[in-house]
Design a protein around this motif. Structure first.
Motif, PDB file in Angstrom:
ATOM      1  N   THR A 105       0.846  -1.190   0.000  1.00 43.57           N
ATOM      2  CA  THR A 105       0.000   0.000   0.000  1.00 43.57           C
ATOM      3  C   THR A 105       0.879   1.236   0.000  1.00 43.57           C
ATOM      4  O   THR A 105       1.738   1.399   0.867  1.00 43.57           O
ATOM      5  CB  THR A 105      -0.928   0.011   1.221  1.00 43.57           C
ATOM      6  OG1 THR A 105      -1.938  -0.988   1.045  1.00 43.57           O
ATOM      7  CG2 THR A 105      -1.617   1.359   1.381  1.00 43.57           C
ATOM      8  N   ASP A 106       0.664   2.089  -0.971  1.00 42.96           N
ATOM      9  CA  ASP A 106       1.507   3.267  -1.170  1.00 42.96           C
ATOM     10  C   ASP A 106       0.730   4.520  -0.754  1.00 42.96           C
ATOM     11  O   ASP A 106      -0.157   4.979  -1.469  1.00 42.96           O
ATOM     12  CB  ASP A 106       1.912   3.349  -2.640  1.00 42.96           C
ATOM     13  CG  ASP A 106       2.861   4.488  -2.928  1.00 42.96           C
ATOM     14  OD1 ASP A 106       3.211   5.226  -1.987  1.00 42.96           O
ATOM     15  OD2 ASP A 106       3.268   4.634  -4.103  1.00 42.96           O
ATOM     16  N   PHE A 107       1.076   5.067   0.400  1.00 45.09           N
ATOM     17  CA  PHE A 107       0.423   6.278   0.891  1.00 45.09           C
ATOM     18  C   PHE A 107       0.726   7.480  -0.010  1.00 45.09           C
ATOM     19  O   PHE A 107       0.042   8.491   0.069  1.00 45.09           O
ATOM     20  CB  PHE A 107       0.881   6.585   2.316  1.00 45.09           C
ATOM     21  CG  PHE A 107       0.237   5.743   3.378  1.00 45.09           C
ATOM     22  CD1 PHE A 107      -0.691   6.290   4.257  1.00 45.09           C
ATOM     23  CD2 PHE A 107       0.542   4.397   3.508  1.00 45.09           C
ATOM     24  CE1 PHE A 107      -1.287   5.515   5.243  1.00 45.09           C
ATOM     25  CE2 PHE A 107      -0.046   3.607   4.489  1.00 45.09           C
ATOM     26  CZ  PHE A 107      -0.969   4.167   5.351  1.00 45.09           C
ATOM     27  N   THR A 162      -6.743   5.167   6.366  1.00 40.09           N
ATOM     28  CA  THR A 162      -6.050   6.448   6.200  1.00 40.09           C
ATOM     29  C   THR A 162      -5.545   6.612   4.777  1.00 40.09           C
ATOM     30  O   THR A 162      -5.677   7.689   4.165  1.00 40.09           O
ATOM     31  CB  THR A 162      -4.889   6.552   7.193  1.00 40.09           C
ATOM     32  OG1 THR A 162      -5.381   6.350   8.526  1.00 40.09           O
ATOM     33  CG2 THR A 162      -4.211   7.902   7.099  1.00 40.09           C
ATOM     34  N   ALA A 163      -4.947   5.547   4.223  1.00 40.05           N
ATOM     35  CA  ALA A 163      -4.484   5.605   2.831  1.00 40.05           C
ATOM     36  C   ALA A 163      -5.666   5.838   1.895  1.00 40.05           C
ATOM     37  O   ALA A 163      -5.595   6.662   0.972  1.00 40.05           O
ATOM     38  CB  ALA A 163      -3.750   4.321   2.472  1.00 40.05           C
ATOM     39  N   SER A 175      -5.067   1.215  -5.649  1.00 34.19           N
ATOM     40  CA  SER A 175      -5.001  -0.089  -5.000  1.00 34.19           C
ATOM     41  C   SER A 175      -4.515  -0.015  -3.562  1.00 34.19           C
ATOM     42  O   SER A 175      -3.613   0.752  -3.229  1.00 34.19           O
ATOM     43  CB  SER A 175      -4.069  -1.020  -5.787  1.00 34.19           C
ATOM     44  OG  SER A 175      -4.617  -1.318  -7.064  1.00 34.19           O
ATOM     45  N   LEU A 176      -5.130  -0.854  -2.736  1.00 37.47           N
ATOM     46  CA  LEU A 176      -4.686  -1.107  -1.369  1.00 37.47           C
ATOM     47  C   LEU A 176      -4.221  -2.554  -1.271  1.00 37.47           C
ATOM     48  O   LEU A 176      -4.877  -3.460  -1.787  1.00 37.47           O
ATOM     49  CB  LEU A 176      -5.821  -0.879  -0.371  1.00 37.47           C
ATOM     50  CG  LEU A 176      -6.383   0.538  -0.254  1.00 37.47           C
ATOM     51  CD1 LEU A 176      -7.621   0.537   0.632  1.00 37.47           C
ATOM     52  CD2 LEU A 176      -5.331   1.486   0.315  1.00 37.47           C
ATOM     53  N   HIS A 177      -3.090  -2.771  -0.589  1.00 45.85           N
ATOM     54  CA  HIS A 177      -2.511  -4.098  -0.405  1.00 45.85           C
ATOM     55  C   HIS A 177      -2.408  -4.394   1.091  1.00 45.85           C
ATOM     56  O   HIS A 177      -2.424  -3.481   1.915  1.00 45.85           O
ATOM     57  CB  HIS A 177      -1.121  -4.165  -1.030  1.00 45.85           C
ATOM     58  CG  HIS A 177      -1.107  -3.925  -2.513  1.00 45.85           C
ATOM     59  ND1 HIS A 177      -1.005  -4.938  -3.438  1.00 45.85           N
ATOM     60  CD2 HIS A 177      -1.174  -2.777  -3.234  1.00 45.85           C
ATOM     61  CE1 HIS A 177      -1.018  -4.431  -4.651  1.00 45.85           C
ATOM     62  NE2 HIS A 177      -1.127  -3.118  -4.556  1.00 45.85           N
ATOM     63  N   ARG A 186      -3.778   6.778  10.764  1.00 45.11           N
ATOM     64  CA  ARG A 186      -2.424   6.258  10.952  1.00 45.11           C
ATOM     65  C   ARG A 186      -1.692   6.357   9.618  1.00 45.11           C
ATOM     66  O   ARG A 186      -1.961   5.598   8.699  1.00 45.11           O
ATOM     67  CB  ARG A 186      -2.459   4.803  11.431  1.00 45.11           C
ATOM     68  CG  ARG A 186      -3.240   4.578  12.726  1.00 45.11           C
ATOM     69  CD  ARG A 186      -2.464   5.094  13.927  1.00 45.11           C
ATOM     70  NE  ARG A 186      -3.163   4.818  15.184  1.00 45.11           N
ATOM     71  CZ  ARG A 186      -3.938   5.685  15.821  1.00 45.11           C
ATOM     72  NH1 ARG A 186      -4.135   6.899  15.301  1.00 45.11           N
ATOM     73  NH2 ARG A 186      -4.522   5.373  16.961  1.00 45.11           N
ATOM     74  N   TYR A 187      -0.780   7.317   9.514  1.00 41.66           N
ATOM     75  CA  TYR A 187       0.009   7.507   8.297  1.00 41.66           C
ATOM     76  C   TYR A 187       1.302   6.712   8.399  1.00 41.66           C
ATOM     77  O   TYR A 187       1.970   6.733   9.440  1.00 41.66           O
ATOM     78  CB  TYR A 187       0.341   8.982   8.094  1.00 41.66           C
ATOM     79  CG  TYR A 187      -0.848   9.876   7.851  1.00 41.66           C
ATOM     80  CD1 TYR A 187      -1.302  10.125   6.557  1.00 41.66           C
ATOM     81  CD2 TYR A 187      -1.521  10.485   8.910  1.00 41.66           C
ATOM     82  CE1 TYR A 187      -2.387  10.958   6.323  1.00 41.66           C
ATOM     83  CE2 TYR A 187      -2.607  11.312   8.693  1.00 41.66           C
ATOM     84  CZ  TYR A 187      -3.036  11.551   7.403  1.00 41.66           C
ATOM     85  OH  TYR A 187      -4.101  12.376   7.170  1.00 41.66           O
ATOM     86  N   ARG A 188       1.678   6.047   7.306  1.00 41.97           N
ATOM     87  CA  ARG A 188       2.891   5.234   7.285  1.00 41.97           C
ATOM     88  C   ARG A 188       3.657   5.519   5.995  1.00 41.97           C
ATOM     89  O   ARG A 188       3.249   5.118   4.906  1.00 41.97           O
ATOM     90  CB  ARG A 188       2.533   3.745   7.356  1.00 41.97           C
ATOM     91  CG  ARG A 188       1.692   3.358   8.586  1.00 41.97           C
ATOM     92  CD  ARG A 188       2.511   3.486   9.861  1.00 41.97           C
ATOM     93  NE  ARG A 188       1.795   3.078  11.057  1.00 41.97           N
ATOM     94  CZ  ARG A 188       1.297   3.912  11.966  1.00 41.97           C
ATOM     95  NH1 ARG A 188       1.401   5.227  11.774  1.00 41.97           N
ATOM     96  NH2 ARG A 188       0.694   3.468  13.042  1.00 41.97           N
ATOM     97  N   PHE A 189       4.770   6.238   6.141  1.00 41.96           N
ATOM     98  CA  PHE A 189       5.590   6.588   4.980  1.00 41.96           C
ATOM     99  C   PHE A 189       6.932   5.862   5.086  1.00 41.96           C
ATOM    100  O   PHE A 189       7.912   6.399   5.583  1.00 41.96           O
ATOM    101  CB  PHE A 189       5.781   8.103   4.893  1.00 41.96           C
ATOM    102  CG  PHE A 189       4.485   8.849   4.783  1.00 41.96           C
ATOM    103  CD1 PHE A 189       3.753   8.822   3.612  1.00 41.96           C
ATOM    104  CD2 PHE A 189       3.979   9.565   5.870  1.00 41.96           C
ATOM    105  CE1 PHE A 189       2.542   9.510   3.516  1.00 41.96           C
ATOM    106  CE2 PHE A 189       2.782  10.246   5.780  1.00 41.96           C
ATOM    107  CZ  PHE A 189       2.058  10.218   4.595  1.00 41.96           C
TER     108      PHE A 189
END
Length: 522
Positions: free
Chosen positions: A270-272, A320-321, A293-295, A370-373
């Motif tokens: 998943t690419d934020f 969040t994404a 897309s979400l993974h 919840r952001y995840r970079f």
């Protein structure tokens, strides 16, 4: 949802992409499936925000349905006994068809009965590491081993070269059979399994071949008569530049009106930072749906084995994404590799409740967020990963800052998007990131969105043993810095973290690396 409806106007805005093999393996002891098991998958998804069931029924130029003209993986070649899981897939498919339960027909009828659209998906060049004696390798590939792709080193891969006219011709012929025999609502061409179609250097010359395949498929879909327009969807790399690089002229597909929806995607994570706004601008007002897309997973754990021990992405982070995607103009989301709930489960936590939350821009906007970079593929993906998965390095995506100790004054930048709906000056929560190989007498200055933030504002916790790779990417000794959100000048839209190396120990070679930026917003 009647046939031919605009994909932008779905009542339930989740596309559920079902894997060709996992659908045949249940979570209950891996026994062979029956008709009721297939129907149960549809029934459970129909009670969520899934509006389209995208079933992968063509892979490796084989048919995972009762094809009348083409191979399906039921005749097991000699030596196939070394692949028990894939043997089970072939046996399940064979037994279902023998019992009169063609899986495509069963799932299609059930989807329509439950108010879902049904799209048949084609994996356009699947290169999972299969040997020719595998029961699902496929006779078509065995007969044309000289058409396989090669990298710069000469290593051979299982994908086939689309410069060979017979490769696209077989895809088109299977598409024609499905269109004629099944009342599907459309077809999806999955160019992400795997995003490599021509021998190196031949991509630009080969692009018209792929476009020609879409043109002929569009004509077949439109020749149905009386059903309205049937969809042609595509899963493609995350950026338009990456599409061009591998011979996919998506701009032309859009201008010519060949496609009805587009799913930009990373290969596995998943690419934020997926550039949804750029895709929205390219599509403009055309009646083309945009479903990023979400993974299940967040990022690669090991550069040499990127799919081993990859970190699972918790449901609230998926929400969040999805919120970022909706804010940039997405019409919905496409979920990939979400094997829930009856299928083989490799991603616990991606449950039906998550599928109920991500189908609405309004529900995704509700905090917590919840952001995840994280660097999706490590600092520098291996050649095989780059070719087979179209992976991007952390530095070219600005997911990691690398400061060379030999260059005092060196500066690096990390960028990240945040929700425009959040009142950031009043937001409560925490921001954290990691600095690898930071020593006591190193000095690094930090700026967020142009404002200096003193190091003293961060709580620092040091991990001298690093991280072994079992809970995320392997790291050397690192410090984790954290601070309350109210101390960081954040904003909706694009944000920037800039780091400058003021002073560093000269007796160490390892660069200082900043990565894994996280924000928790309550």
């Amino acid at each position: 949802m009647k046939a031919g409806a605009d994909p932008r106007g779905l009542d339930r805005r989740v596309l559920y992409n079902s894997d060709c093999t996992n659908i045949f393996i249940t979570a209950r002891g891996h026994q062979v499936l029956r008709r009721g098991d297939l129907e149960a998958v549809i029934d459970e998804l129909a009670d969520t925000q899934v509006g389209v069931f995208v079933s992968n029924v063509v892979d490796r130029w084989q048919c995972f349905y009762a094809s009348q003209a083409f191979e399906w993986p039921a005749a097991l070649p000699a030596g196939g006994g070394g692949y028990p899981t894939h043997m089970l897939v072939a046996e399940s498919l064979r037994d279902l068809i023998a019992a009169g339960a063609d899986p495509l027909r069963v799932m299609l009828d059930r989807a329509h009965a439950r108010g879902l659209k049904f799209v048949a998906s084609f994996r356009m060049n699947d290169m999972h590491a299969l040997a020719p004696d595998n029961p699902i390798y496929g006779a078509f590939r065995r007969q044309h081993l000289d058409w396989r792709l090669r990298d710069e080193t000469g290593q051979v891969y299982p994908g086939l070269d689309y410069a060979q006219p017979a490769v696209a011709a077989r895809t088109l012929a299977i598409a024609e059979e499905i269109i004629q025999l099944y009342p599907v609502d459309g077809l999806e061409f999955d160019f992400m399994r795997h995003p490599w179609f021509f021998q190196l250097g031949a991509e630009a010359a080969g692009a018209p071949r792929i476009t020609g395949l879409l043109e002929r498929t569009r004509a077949l879909l439109d020749a149905g008569g009386g059903r309205g327009r049937r969809w042609l969807g595509v899963r493609v790399p995350a950026t338009l530049a990456a599409c061009r690089e591998i011979g996919l002229d998506v701009e032309r597909w859009i201008v010519q009106g060949l496609v009805d929806y587009i799913c930009p995607s990373d290969y596995f994570f998943t690419d934020f930072k997926l550039p949804v706004a750029a895709w929205r601008e390219l599509i403009g007002a055309r009646p083309i749906g945009l479903f990023p897309s979400l993974h299940p997973f967040l990022a690669s754990a090991q550069s040499g084995a990127p799919f081993r021990q990859a970190e699972l992405l918790e449901p609230v982070a998926q929400q969040t994404a999805a919120n970022l995607f909706y804010e940039q103009g997405a019409d919905g989301v496409s979920v990939f590799n979400w094997f829930v709930p009856r299928e083989y489960q490799n991603a616990p936590g991606l449950d039906l409740e998550t599928l109920r939350r991500i189908g609405s821009a309004e529900s995704c906007a509700v905090r917590p967020h919840r952001y995840r970079f994280h660097p999706l593929w490590g600092a520098e993906p291996l050649l095989a990963s780059r070719r087979r998965c179209r992976a991007f390095s952390a530095t070219e995506r600005h997911d990691m800052i690398v400061l060379d100790r030999a260059q005092p004054g060196a500066t690096g930048v990390m960028t990240f998007p945040l929700s425009a709906r959040t009142d950031w000056p009043r937001a409560r929560g925490a921001l954290a990131f990691k600095i690898e190989h930071l020593m006591a007498d190193d000095t690094v200055s930090l700026r967020f969105n142009g404002r200096d933030i003193p190091f003293e504002r961060f709580a620092l916790r040091y991990y001298p043993a690093g991280r072994n790779g079992s809970m995320g990417a392997r790291l050397g000794p690192y410090a984790q810095l954290a601070a309350p959100l109210e101390q960081i000048p954040l904003q909706g839209g694009d944000n920037e973290l800039r780091a400058t190396l003021e002073r560093a120990r000269g007796d160490l070679a390892a660069p200082i690396r900043i990565s894994e930026l996280r924000l928790d917003v309550e």
